[in-house]
Motif scaffolding. Structure first.
Motif, PDB file in Angstrom:
ATOM      1  N   ALA A  90       0.840  -1.197   0.000  1.00  0.00           N
ATOM      2  CA  ALA A  90       0.000   0.000   0.000  1.00  0.00           C
ATOM      3  C   ALA A  90       0.871   1.241   0.000  1.00  0.00           C
ATOM      4  CB  ALA A  90      -0.917   0.011   1.221  1.00  0.00           C
ATOM      5  N   VAL A  91       0.390   2.272  -0.681  1.00  0.00           N
ATOM      6  CA  VAL A  91       1.085   3.558  -0.691  1.00  0.00           C
ATOM      7  C   VAL A  91       0.212   4.593   0.000  1.00  0.00           C
ATOM      8  CG1 VAL A  91       2.166   5.340  -2.095  1.00  0.00           C
ATOM      9  CG2 VAL A  91       2.219   2.953  -2.865  1.00  0.00           C
ATOM     10  N   VAL A  92       0.775   5.287   0.967  1.00  0.00           N
ATOM     11  CA  VAL A  92       0.109   6.408   1.626  1.00  0.00           C
ATOM     12  C   VAL A  92       0.788   7.665   1.114  1.00  0.00           C
ATOM     13  CG1 VAL A  92      -0.366   7.549   3.826  1.00  0.00           C
ATOM     14  CG2 VAL A  92      -0.487   5.053   3.666  1.00  0.00           C
ATOM     15  N   LEU A 176       4.221   1.889   2.100  1.00  0.00           N
ATOM     16  CA  LEU A 176       5.160   2.899   1.650  1.00  0.00           C
ATOM     17  C   LEU A 176       4.494   4.250   1.889  1.00  0.00           C
ATOM     18  CD1 LEU A 176       6.144   1.293  -1.787  1.00  0.00           C
ATOM     19  CD2 LEU A 176       7.309   0.993   0.415  1.00  0.00           C
ATOM     20  N   ALA A 177       4.985   4.995   2.849  1.00  0.00           N
ATOM     21  CA  ALA A 177       4.371   6.277   3.209  1.00  0.00           C
ATOM     22  C   ALA A 177       5.247   7.404   2.676  1.00  0.00           C
ATOM     23  CB  ALA A 177       4.199   6.385   4.724  1.00  0.00           C
ATOM     24  N   ASP A 178       4.715   8.142   1.706  1.00  0.00           N
ATOM     25  CA  ASP A 178       5.491   9.161   1.008  1.00  0.00           C
ATOM     26  C   ASP A 178       5.198  10.535   1.605  1.00  0.00           C
ATOM     27  OD1 ASP A 178       6.995  10.589  -0.759  1.00  0.00           O
ATOM     28  OD2 ASP A 178       5.756  10.185  -2.524  1.00  0.00           O
ATOM     29  N   GLU A 179       6.078  11.001   2.489  1.00  0.00           N
ATOM     30  CA  GLU A 179       5.916  12.290   3.171  1.00  0.00           C
ATOM     31  C   GLU A 179       4.514  12.429   3.765  1.00  0.00           C
ATOM     32  OE1 GLU A 179       8.132  14.460   3.867  1.00  0.00           O
ATOM     33  OE2 GLU A 179       9.687  14.528   2.323  1.00  0.00           O
ATOM     34  N   PRO A 180       4.060  11.475   4.579  1.00  0.00           N
ATOM     35  CA  PRO A 180       2.670  11.497   5.049  1.00  0.00           C
ATOM     36  C   PRO A 180       2.360  12.628   6.017  1.00  0.00           C
ATOM     37  CG  PRO A 180       3.905   9.818   6.225  1.00  0.00           C
ATOM     38  CD  PRO A 180       4.822  10.344   5.150  1.00  0.00           C
ATOM     39  N   ILE A 181       3.389  13.290   6.562  1.00  0.00           N
ATOM     40  CA  ILE A 181       3.132  14.347   7.547  1.00  0.00           C
ATOM     41  C   ILE A 181       3.647  15.699   7.081  1.00  0.00           C
ATOM     42  CG2 ILE A 181       3.129  12.722   9.464  1.00  0.00           C
ATOM     43  CD1 ILE A 181       5.964  13.637  10.148  1.00  0.00           C
ATOM     44  N   ALA A 182       4.003  15.814   5.817  1.00  0.00           N
ATOM     45  CA  ALA A 182       4.644  17.035   5.330  1.00  0.00           C
ATOM     46  C   ALA A 182       3.760  18.265   5.472  1.00  0.00           C
ATOM     47  CB  ALA A 182       5.061  16.865   3.872  1.00  0.00           C
ATOM     48  N   SER A 183       2.433  18.103   5.343  1.00  0.00           N
ATOM     49  CA  SER A 183       1.538  19.267   5.377  1.00  0.00           C
ATOM     50  C   SER A 183       0.735  19.349   6.673  1.00  0.00           C
ATOM     51  CB  SER A 183       0.570  19.206   4.188  1.00  0.00           C
ATOM     52  OG  SER A 183      -0.198  18.008   4.225  1.00  0.00           O
ATOM     53  N   LEU A 184       1.150  18.608   7.700  1.00  0.00           N
ATOM     54  CA  LEU A 184       0.382  18.539   8.943  1.00  0.00           C
ATOM     55  C   LEU A 184       1.061  19.314  10.059  1.00  0.00           C
ATOM     56  CD1 LEU A 184      -0.553  14.741   8.945  1.00  0.00           C
ATOM     57  CD2 LEU A 184      -1.783  16.651   7.869  1.00  0.00           C
ATOM     58  N   ASP A 185       0.239  19.736  11.039  1.00  0.00           N
ATOM     59  CA  ASP A 185       0.805  20.388  12.216  1.00  0.00           C
ATOM     60  C   ASP A 185       1.447  19.337  13.112  1.00  0.00           C
ATOM     61  OD1 ASP A 185      -1.103  19.378  14.325  1.00  0.00           O
ATOM     62  OD2 ASP A 185      -2.549  20.457  13.089  1.00  0.00           O
ATOM     63  N   PRO A 186       2.255  19.746  14.104  1.00  0.00           N
ATOM     64  CA  PRO A 186       3.006  18.778  14.906  1.00  0.00           C
ATOM     65  C   PRO A 186       2.141  17.722  15.598  1.00  0.00           C
ATOM     66  CG  PRO A 186       3.919  20.954  15.232  1.00  0.00           C
ATOM     67  CD  PRO A 186       2.672  21.137  14.408  1.00  0.00           C
ATOM     68  N   GLU A 187       0.974  18.107  16.139  1.00  0.00           N
ATOM     69  CA  GLU A 187       0.146  17.140  16.846  1.00  0.00           C
ATOM     70  C   GLU A 187      -0.476  16.134  15.884  1.00  0.00           C
ATOM     71  OE1 GLU A 187      -1.799  15.011  19.813  1.00  0.00           O
ATOM     72  OE2 GLU A 187      -0.051  16.322  19.806  1.00  0.00           O
ATOM     73  N   ALA A 188      -0.978  16.613  14.751  1.00  0.00           N
ATOM     74  CA  ALA A 188      -1.523  15.700  13.746  1.00  0.00           C
ATOM     75  C   ALA A 188      -0.423  14.793  13.203  1.00  0.00           C
ATOM     76  CB  ALA A 188      -2.167  16.487  12.612  1.00  0.00           C
ATOM     77  N   SER A 189       0.765  15.337  13.028  1.00  0.00           N
ATOM     78  CA  SER A 189       1.898  14.534  12.557  1.00  0.00           C
ATOM     79  C   SER A 189       2.209  13.409  13.530  1.00  0.00           C
ATOM     80  CB  SER A 189       3.131  15.425  12.378  1.00  0.00           C
ATOM     81  OG  SER A 189       2.929  16.394  11.378  1.00  0.00           O
ATOM     82  N   ARG A 190       2.202  13.746  14.819  1.00  0.00           N
ATOM     83  CA  ARG A 190       2.494  12.721  15.822  1.00  0.00           C
ATOM     84  C   ARG A 190       1.467  11.604  15.780  1.00  0.00           C
ATOM     85  NH1 ARG A 190       0.913  10.711  20.229  1.00  0.00           N
ATOM     86  NH2 ARG A 190      -0.900  12.098  20.310  1.00  0.00           N
ATOM     87  N   LYS A 191       0.186  11.951  15.613  1.00  0.00           N
ATOM     88  CA  LYS A 191      -0.862  10.928  15.591  1.00  0.00           C
ATOM     89  C   LYS A 191      -0.725  10.014  14.366  1.00  0.00           C
ATOM     90  CE  LYS A 191      -4.345  13.455  18.259  1.00  0.00           C
ATOM     91  NZ  LYS A 191      -5.695  14.098  18.237  1.00  0.00           N
TER      92      LYS A 191
END
Length: 282
Positions: A90-92, A176-191
């Motif tokens: 799977a690709v995210v 395969l997660a391709d920059e899954p948190i690049a556009s998220l704020d720190p808390e959303a990124s952590r989750k």
């Protein structure tokens, strides 16, 4: 070799006259969670797209990619049975790739389409077993209560967790997660990163996640593969990425890799693991 999930040998990729990947070789074992670290333009996304055959390596090279013991491509030729391999991978993506007008649960159930008759997908008539699988996947990442909301109403972090749920319904053995948190704020990124870590730990799914934030690599990924200008410049324990080594590898680009806040550690990570690094690099 049975424990090798991803095997890349001598991968070269050129766009026009610009080299994107230069003799990239790496292995990821089944059940690992590995960060693919690098600044913008380092080749992370290009590498991930080769792993499931979305990109072809340069023709005439001796490059080879195997995933879960199956050939993905050899010498720039995509394997004929690539669809069978893709069903297990799977690709995210960074941009979620959800159909915004559809309910979250329907987006999640898209992961089951490869094993269902076409008419079920067209009519959205999913078997009870698949509905249960979708509910379990959404519960695992904490969005079950949002199942019947339109995907467009979700925050970026919630949409990314829906994409992870879709991967679980797919039955993926590799994410395969391709920059899954690049556009998220720190808390959303952590989750989102915690969801990937939980899937890796609890289900044994192999996770290769590209990042340009070194703090999240320290917090969630025991091993890091670092790319710079299309080459693998580091492959080893994340804790070995000392401030001096980061400066050596990335020079002026190091600012792009630094955290904005040192609040990313999960409860299971050593409390001072990245905080010490962040202070000394800064």
């Amino acid at each position: 070799m049975d424990d090798i999930a991803i095997d890349v040998r001598g991968l070269h990729k050129t766009f026009g006259t610009a080299p994107a990947l230069r003799d990239v070789s790496l292995r990821v074992r089944r059940g690992e969670m590995v960060a693919l670290l690098g600044a913008s333009g380092s080749g992370k996304s290009t590498l991930l797209r080769h792993l499931n055959g979305l990109h072809q390596a340069d023709a005439g090279t001796e490059s080879g990619i195997q995933v879960l013991g199956r050939s993905v491509q050899q010498g720039g030729r995509i394997a004929r049975d690539i669809r069978a391999t893709r069903s297990r991978v799977a690709v995210v993506f960074q941009q979620f790739n959800l159909v915004e007008r559809l309910p979250v649960v329907v987006n999640v159930l898209a992961g089951a389409l490869h094993r269902l008759p076409l008419w079920r997908g067209l009519l959205r008539r999913f078997p009870a077993a698949e509905m249960a699988r979708a509910h379990e996947a959404m519960t695992r990442v904490g969005i079950a209560r949002l199942a019947w909301q339109r995907a467009s109403t979700l925050s970026g972090g919630q949409q990314q967790r829906a994409a992870i749920s879709r991967a679980l319904v797919q039955g993926a053995e590799i994410i395969l997660a391709d920059e899954p948190i690049a556009s998220l704020d720190p808390e959303a990124s952590r989750k989102v990163m915690q969801s990937l870590a939980d899937v890796n730990r609890d289900l044994g799914v192999t996770v290769l996640v590209s990042l340009h934030q070194v703090d999240f690599a320290f917090a969630f990924c025991p091993r890091t593969i670092a790319l710079h200008e299309g080459r693998v410049v580091f492959d080893g324990p994340t804790r070995a990425l000392t401030p001096a080594r980061l400066r050596e590898l990335y020079g002026a680009q190091i600012d792009e890799l630094l955290p904005t806040r040192a609040t990313t550690e999960p409860s299971t990570a050593p409390e001072s693991a990245f905080a010490d690094v962040a202070l000394r690099v800064a």
